[in-house]
Design a protein around this motif. Structure first.
Motif, mmCIF file in Angstrom:
data_model
loop_
_atom_site.group_PDB
_atom_site.id
_atom_site.type_symbol
_atom_site.label_atom_id
_atom_site.label_comp_id
_atom_site.label_asym_id
_atom_site.label_seq_id
_atom_site.Cartn_x
_atom_site.Cartn_y
_atom_site.Cartn_z
ATOM 1 N N THR A 1 -7.138 -0.017 -1.253
ATOM 2 C CA THR A 1 -5.898 -0.404 -0.593
ATOM 3 C C THR A 1 -5.084 -1.369 -1.446
ATOM 4 O O THR A 1 -4.049 -1.836 -1.021
ATOM 5 C CB THR A 1 -6.186 -1.057 0.763
ATOM 6 N N ASP A 2 -5.558 -1.646 -2.646
ATOM 7 C CA ASP A 2 -4.775 -2.530 -3.504
ATOM 8 C C ASP A 2 -4.408 -1.788 -4.782
ATOM 9 O O ASP A 2 -5.283 -1.371 -5.532
ATOM 10 C CB ASP A 2 -5.559 -3.795 -3.834
ATOM 11 N N TYR A 3 -3.111 -1.617 -4.992
ATOM 12 C CA TYR A 3 -2.671 -0.805 -6.121
ATOM 13 C C TYR A 3 -1.911 -1.625 -7.163
ATOM 14 O O TYR A 3 -1.159 -1.071 -7.963
ATOM 15 C CB TYR A 3 -1.820 0.373 -5.624
ATOM 16 N N ALA B 1 -0.294 1.670 1.902
ATOM 17 C CA ALA B 1 -0.464 0.498 1.052
ATOM 18 C C ALA B 1 0.283 0.681 -0.258
ATOM 19 O O ALA B 1 1.003 -0.214 -0.717
ATOM 20 C CB ALA B 1 -1.955 0.266 0.790
ATOM 21 N N LEU C 1 0.600 -6.204 3.018
ATOM 22 C CA LEU C 1 0.636 -5.488 1.750
ATOM 23 C C LEU C 1 0.090 -4.081 1.887
ATOM 24 O O LEU C 1 0.453 -3.185 1.136
ATOM 25 C CB LEU C 1 -0.259 -6.207 0.737
ATOM 26 N N GLN C 2 -0.847 -3.918 2.820
ATOM 27 C CA GLN C 2 -1.549 -2.647 2.902
ATOM 28 C C GLN C 2 -1.189 -1.950 4.204
ATOM 29 O O GLN C 2 -0.042 -1.908 4.564
ATOM 30 C CB GLN C 2 -3.051 -2.898 2.764
ATOM 31 N N SER C 3 -2.171 -1.389 4.889
ATOM 32 C CA SER C 3 -1.818 -0.756 6.147
ATOM 33 C C SER C 3 -2.677 -1.355 7.238
ATOM 34 O O SER C 3 -3.836 -1.676 7.027
ATOM 35 C CB SER C 3 -2.037 0.745 6.068
ATOM 36 N N ARG D 1 -11.235 -1.253 -13.636
ATOM 37 C CA ARG D 1 -10.598 0.001 -13.241
ATOM 38 C C ARG D 1 -9.408 0.321 -14.130
ATOM 39 O O ARG D 1 -9.015 1.484 -14.255
ATOM 40 C CB ARG D 1 -10.331 -0.022 -11.746
#
Lengths: 381, 306, 329
Positions: free
Chosen positions: A196-198, A224, B213-215, B258
Motif C-alpha cells: 500500500t506504499d508506492y 493507494a 495516503l492509502q485506502s 525493492r
C-alpha cells in the motif's frame, strides 16, 4: 389488408411468446462469490446485478443459491462440492478471482456442470484448458490491458512505465499491455501483492523520463497508488484498466482520479436501451450507481435466462447451444462468443469525470473493435 | 541510481519506518507493561482510519477526523481492555493469541456491518497536499515529510512521558515489578487500562495518518500488524527505543531492497523476469533481516532491560 | 487407566462416529457429508501435528501453515509434473513427477520436516512471545515467496485435476479417499499417543515445565524441542498433502497466517493437549462454517464470539467441558 397483416404479426408474436413460455424451464443456479472480507465489494456488486436480472424476469422457476467464499480457494472448492453433491445445482457462477476460478472451474466442468464466469478470465481457461461447459461472460483477463496498449499507440505514447503486483494476474496485465503497445518501456516493475506504499515506485517513475504510466493495481492497492501519485506532483499521464476506476472504488480515490483514461467493455453512459434500463433499475433497487461488476452479473443472469427460454438445462447439448448463441440484450450492446466461449466485444476508453458530486466515467473512444482474446487459437473447440 | 534519487528513496524508507513505529510503539508498550500479545492491534489501527474517514466526510475537516481517530481507537481500546483483555493477563500467550484473534474477526466483520464493504474516502488536508521542493531541487510530498516529523514528535513525546511523568514512573515500575507497585497503592487495573488505551490511540492515529495516503478498508490492519511484529522482534520486545531503531531499519531495508534488487538481477537476466524475481526476493528481505538479527541477538537489538 | 474415563468414552465415541459416518451419508443420499468429513479428518490431522508442539511441548507455533503449505505444494508439484509428463529436474540426475500417494506423502513429510528443522533451528533459540511472532513471520515469508515466485502458478495456485493413486483404492470415490484420510488421522493420533507416553514425551513435557532440571540430567532441551517441532511439522505437512488431493488444488492461501490461525483455533476449540482435541475441534469448526456460512455472510463475526467465549470461559475446549479438567493440570 393492413389490418390483416397486423393481426398476423401479432398472432405470430403471440405464438412465439406462448412457445417460448412453454420452453421456459427452471434451473437451480449456485452462486459462489466473495461477500465477506477483503474485496467483497466486487462480489456484492456481481450478486446484486445478477439478482436484479433474476427478479426482473418472468421465469419464476429459477432458484439461486448464494454462498460466500471469503476469497479463500479451499472454501470455494468446498462450496462447489456442496452445491453439486448436496444442492444438486445445474449451473454454477459468481467467482470473482482468477485463483479461485482456477481452483473450482476445472473440476466443475469435468463433472458435467455448466460454469458461467461473471468476472475472472484466466488465460489457461481461454486457451488449452477451454471447455464447452465453461462460458466467460466478462472478458479474458488480458483484454482490458490490451485495449490500453492499443490506446497508448493511438495517442502516440512512446515511452511507458508499467507496473503491476507480482502475481499471475499482474504478469498477464503487463503482458497484455505489451502485446499491443509498440513504444519503448521506461521501466517495468512488479510490486508486492497487497503493498500500500508506492513512494519508492513513484520516485522511480519520476526519474525514468517516461511519457505515460500504465498500471494494474486492483482494489486497495490502486486507491493507494492514485492518491500517492496525485500528491507526489508527478504529472505524467496515467492509464489503467477499469478495475482501479470503477464505481465502487472511485469514491475512495477521490479527485485524484479525475481525467484518468481507463479501458472497459462497459460504462454507465453506454448508449443502448438495455443499458439505460439497467442503470435506472439498478439505481432504483440499490440506491447506488452500478459498477462494471454489477453489469457483468446482470449480463450473466440474462444469458442464463435467455438460454432457459429455448432449452432445458437437463439437456446439456441443447442448453450449451442455447448459451453459445447468446441471444439476450446485453448491456454492452452487441455480444457474442468466440470459439473458446469467451466474448468478442468492443472495448472502450473511458475518462473519469465529475457528474455533480459523484465521480463516474464517460466513454471517450473505442480502443479495440470486436476484440478476440489472444488465446482463442490455442483452444481446440 | 543517482544521489538525489537515492536520497529520496532513503526518505521514503524513513517515512515507511515511521508509520511502522507508530504501530509498533503501542504493541511493544502493551507487551512491556502487561506482558500481553495483542493481535487485535491492527484492528485498532483500522478503527482509527474508519473513524477519521467518517468524521472527515461528515464535517469536512481532516483535523477533526484525526482527533476522532485517536479518541475512537483509545475508547475502543479501553472497552476491549475492560471487557476482554483484563481477563487475559494471567493466562498464557496461547490464550492471548486466540482471544485477540477472535477480536480481529469480530471487529472486522462488525466494521463491515457498519460501514459496508466498499473502501471509504479519506484524503490529505489541503495545506499538506502536493509536493514541496527540498534543497537540491527534489520535489517531495509535504504530507510524507510531515509524517516523518510527526513520528519523530511522537517518539519524543513517548520518551518524555515515560521518563519524566508520574504515569511514566508507574509504567516503568509496572514493567519491573507488578506486585510492588500494587503494594505502593497504585491502582494497577486503571493503570493497565490507561496504557492499553494509549497504545490503542497510537495505533488509531497511525491508521488515520496512513489511511489518508492509502485506502481505508476492512482488513487494512493485518499486513501492518505482521510488519509491526517483525519490527518489535528485531528491536527487542518491550523496548520503545528498540522499536524506533528497528522500524527505521525495516523501512529503509525494505524500500531500498525493492528498488535495487530488480535492477541488480537485471544485470544478468531480461528486465521482465528480473523485476519479477527481484521483487519476489525483496518481499522476503525483512524476514531475512529478522533471521540474521536473531542469530546474533536472540533478544533483539535493544534488550528489554536495556 | 483402570476404568474408562469420560474422556476415553468420548474418544471411542468419536472414533466410531467417524467410521460410521460415510455409511450414514450414503444411506440418506448426502454424499457431500463425506467430503465434509474428509476435510474434518485432514484438518484434524494437521491439528494433531500442531497439538504435539503446542499441547505436549508448550511451543506456541503461529506458523504451522508453513508446513501445511509445503506438504500441499509437494503433492501439487509432483502430481502436476506427472500429469504433464515433464521431469522436475534433469540434471544432475533425473527426477520425475509421480501420482502415487505413497511417494507423494513421503516427499511431503520430508520436505515439511526440512522446513520445520530450519525454522525450528532459528525460532527455538527464543521462547514465549518471540517464538509466536517469529514462527508467524517465517510462515509469512514463505507465503510471499509462493505468491510471487513465477513457477507453479504463483497466487493462482496449481490445479491437479485428478486425484492421485493409492494402491488399489478408487481415490476419486468419496469413500475411498475418506478412509485413507481417516486411517492417517488415526495413525497420527496413535503416534502422538505413543510419543507422549514414551521417554521422549516425558522429556518433552519436562522441557516445557522445567528446563533446568532437564539440563541437569544431561539432556539438551533444545534438541528435544527441535525434534518435537520437526515431527509436528511433518504431520501437518502430511495433512497438507492430503488437503491438496482433497481439493485437487494447491495455492499460497494454504500458507497464509489465517490458515495457521485456523489450525490453532481447532486445536483450542477441541482442547489443547487432548489426544482427540484436534478432531473434536475440526468437527465443530467445519460444522460451524457449514451451517452459519450458509446462513449469513457475517458468520465470521459469530465465529469470533464463540472463540472468545471458549477462551474466556471454557478453558480446556469442548473435551474439557465434557470430560472435566485434564489430570495433568
Amino acid at each position: 389488408m393492413r389490418h390483416l397483416k397486423k393481426f398476423a404479426v401479432s398472432a405470430l408474436a403471440l405464438t412465439l411468446a406462448a412457445s417460448s413460455m412453454a420452453y421456459a424451464g427452471g434451473a437451480k443456479i449456485g452462486m459462489i462469490t466473495t461477500l465477506s472480507g477483503g474485496g467483497s465489494g466486487l462480489g456484492i456488486d456481481v450478486r446484486d446485478g445478477f439478482m436484479l436480472a433474476i427478479n426482473q424476469s418472468d421465469n419464476k422457476d429459477v432458484e439461486v443459491v448464494i454462498e460466500d467464499d471469503a476469497r479463500k480457494p479451499e472454501l470455494a472448492v468446498q462450496i462447489a462440492d456442496k452445491m453439486i453433491q448436496s444442492e444438486k445445482v445445474d449451473i454454477l457462477t459468481g467467482i470473482i478471482w482468477s485463483n479461485l476460478a482456477m481452483a473450482v472451474v476445472p473440476s466443475v466442468v469435468a463433472q458435467g456442470k455448466f460454469y458461467l464466469s461473471p468476472n475472472a478470465g484466466p488465460s489457461q481457461l481461454a486457451g488449452k484448458g477451454c471447455n464447452p461447459n465453461y462460458f466467460n461472460v466478462a472478458w479474458q483477463n488480458d483484454n482490458l490491458h490490451e485495449a490500453m496498449g492499443a490506446y497508448a499507440n493511438a495517442v502516440g505514447y512512446k515511452n511507458s512505465y508499467i507496473l503491476a503486483p507480482n502475481y499471475p494476474a499482474g504478469k498477464d496485465a503487463l503482458t497484455g499491455y505489451k502485446r499491443f503497445y509498440e513504444g519503448d518501456l521506461a521501466g517495468e516493475v512488479y510490486t508486492k501483492l497487497g503493498a500500500t506504499d508506492y513512494a519508492a515506485e513513484i520516485a522511480q517513475i519520476r526519474a525514468s523520463g517516461a511519457d505515460s504510466v500504465f498500471f494494474f493495481l486492483p482494489g486497495g492497492m490502486g486507491i493507494a497508488f492514485m492518491k500517492q501519485y496525485a500528491a507526489s506532483g508527478v504529472d505524467i499521464p496515467v492509464l489503467g484498466p477499469a478495475f482501479s476506476f470503477d464505481q465502487g472504488i472511485l469514491g475512495a480515490v477521490g479527485d485524484a482520479a479525475l481525467g484518468v483514461k481507463n479501458s472497459s467493455q462497459w460504462s454507465n453512459d453506454l448508449d443502448n436501451d438495455a443499458n439505460k434500463a439497467f442503470v435506472a433499475s439498478f439505481q432504483e433497487a440499490y440506491g447506488r450507481l452500478p459498477s462494471l461488476y454489477a453489469s457483468q452479473g446482470f449480463d450473466t443472469a440474462n444469458l442464463i435466462l435467455s438460454a432457459l427460454d429455448g432449452a432445458d438445462v437437463k439437456d446439456a447439448d441443447a442448453f450449451r447451444a442455447a448459451l453459445k448463441v447468446a441471444e439476450f440484450d446485453s448491456v454492452r450492446g452487441d455480444f457474442r462468443f468466440g470459439n473458446n466461449n469467451h466474448p468478442i466485444q468492443n472495448i472502450y476508453v473511458r475518462e473519469v469525470v465529475k457528474d455533480g458530486d459523484v465521480l463516474t466515467n464517460k466513454i471517450v473512444g473505442l480502443a479495440l473493435e470486436q476484440h478476440t482474446d489472444a488465446y482463442a487459437q490455442e483452444c481446440g473447440m | 541510481m543517482t544521489a538525489a534519487l537515492f536520497f529520496e528513496q532513503l526518505l521514503n524508507g524513513m517515512q515507511f519506518g515511521v508509520t511502522l513505529f507508530l504501530m509498533a510503539a503501542g504493541l511493544t508498550l502493551v507487551f512491556g507493561v502487561m506482558g500481553l500479545i495483542n493481535l487485535a492491534h491492527g484492528s485498532l489501527y483500522m478503527i482509527g482510519a474508519f473513524a477519521c474517514a467518517a468524521v472527515a466526510a461528515a464535517t469536512g475537516s481532516f483535523w477533526l477526523g484525526l482527533v476522532a481517530s485517536i479518541v475512537a481507537a483509545a475508547f475502543a481500546g479501553a472497552i476491549i481492555e475492560v471487557s476482554v483483555i483484563r481477563r487475559l493477563y494471567d493466562r498464557d500467550h496461547l490464550d492471548q493469541v486466540l482471544a485477540t484473534f477472535a477480536l480481529i474477526l469480530i471487529i472486522s466483520e462488525g466494521c463491515r456491518f457498519v460501514f459496508g464493504s466498499f473502501p471509504l474516502f479519506l484524503d490529505v488536508p489541503a495545506i499538506l497536499a502536493g509536493p514541496v521542493i527540498l534543497p537540491g531541487g527534489l520535489p517531495y510530498p509535504i504530507y510524507r515529510l510531515s509524517i516523518i516529523v510527526v513520528g519523530g514528535l511522537v517518539a519524543l513525546g513517548l520518551y518524555l512521558l515515560i521518563a519524566k511523568t508520574r504515569l511514566g514512573i508507574r509504567i516503568r515500575a509496572g514493567e519491573a515489578d507488578r506486585e510492588m507497585i500494587a503494594a505502593l497503592g497504585v491502582d494497577i487495573r486503571t493503570l493497565y487500562t490507561i496504557v492499553f488505551a494509549l497504545g490503542a490511540g497510537l495505533a488509531g492515529f497511525a491508521g488515520a495518518m496512513v489511511g489518508a495516503l492509502q485506502s481505508v478498508q476492512v482488513g487494512m490492519g493485518e499486513p501492518v500488524l505482521i510488519l509491526a511484529f517483525v519490527v518489535i522482534v528485531i528491536g527487542g520486545i518491550g523496548s520503545i527505543k528498540g522499536a524506533l531503531i528497528a522500524s527505521i531499519l525495516v523501512g529503509v531495508v525494505d524500500t531500498l531492497g525493492r528498488v535495487s534488487l530488480p535492477s541488480m538481477f537485471g544485470l544478468f537476466m531480461d528486465p521482465s523476469a528480473a523485476s519479477s524475481i527481484g521483487s519476489s526476493i525483496s518481499s522476503m528481505l525483512i524476514y531475512v533481516l529478522m533471521a540474521v538479527v536473531l542469530i546474533f541477538k536472540p533478544e533483539g537489538l535493544v534488550s528489554q532491560n536495556g | 487407566m483402570a476404568s474408562l474415563s469420560r474422556e476415553s468414552i468420548l474418544n471411542i465415541f468419536l472414533t466410531l462416529a467417524m467410521v460410521a459416518l460415510p455409511f450414514v451419508a450414503t444411506a440418506i443420499d448426502e454424499p457431500f457429508y463425506i467430503t465434509l468429513a474428509t476435510r474434518v479428518a485432514i484438518l484434524g490431522l494437521a491439528g494433531v501435528g500442531l497439538n504435539l508442539a503446542l499441547g505436549t511441548g508448550g511451543l506456541v507455533s503461529f506458523g504451522h501453515a508453513a508446513f501445511f503449505g509445503v506438504g500441499g505444494y509437494a503433492a501439487g508439484i509432483l502430481a502436476s509434473h506427472a500429469l504433464n509428463y515433464t521431469p522436475i529436474m534433469e540434471s544432475p540426475f533425473l527426477i520425475e513427477g509421480t501420482n502415487q500417494m505413497l511417494i507423494i506423502w513421503l516427499v511431503a513429510i520430508i520436505a515439511s520436516g526440512i522446513v520445520a528443522y530450519l525454522i525450528g533451528l532459528l525460532s527455538l533459540r527464543t521462547s514465549g512471545v518471540y517464538f509466536i511472532m517469529i514462527t508467524l513471520a517465517f510462515a509469512q515469508m514463505l507465503y510471499y515467496f509462493a505468491i510471487s515466485w513465477p513457477a507453479y502458478g504463483g497466487e493462482d495456485g496449481l490445479s491437479i485435476y485428478v486425484r492421485n493413486a493409492f494402491l488399489g483404492v478408487n481415490t476419486l470415490a468419496p469413500h475411498g479417499f475418506y478412509f485413507i484420510c481417516l486411517g492417517l488421522l488415526f495413525g497420527g493420533i496413535f503416534l502422538s499417543a505413543t510419543l507422549k507416553n514414551s521417554r521422549f514425551g516425558a522429556a518433552l513435557q519436562s522441557a516445557r515445565q522445567n528446563e533446568e532440571r532437564l539440563s541437569a540430567v544431561g539432556v539438551r532441551p533444545f534438541n528435544i524441542k527441535l525434534t518435537a517441532f520437526v515431527i509436528s511439522g511433518m504431520m501437518t505437512g502430511l495433512a497438507g498433502a492430503l488437503f491438496a488431493d482433497l481439493n485437487r488444488f494447491v495455492s499460497p492461501s494454504m500458507l497464509s497466517w489465517h490458515m495457521s490461525g485456523e489450525i490453532m483455533i481447532l486445536v483450542i476449540l477441541g482442547g489443547v493437549g487432548r489426544l482427540y482435541g484436534p478432531l473434536a475441534g475440526a468437527i465443530i469448526y467445519i460444522l460451524f462454517e457449514f451451517i452459519f456460512g450458509g446462513m449469513t455472510e457475517h458468520w465470521q463475526f459469530f465465529l469470533g464470539l464463540v472463540l472468545l467465549g471458549v477462551v474466556l470461559f471454557a478453558r480446556g475446549g469442548v473435551i474439557g467441558l465434557i470430560a472435566g479438567r485434564a489430570r495433568h493440570d
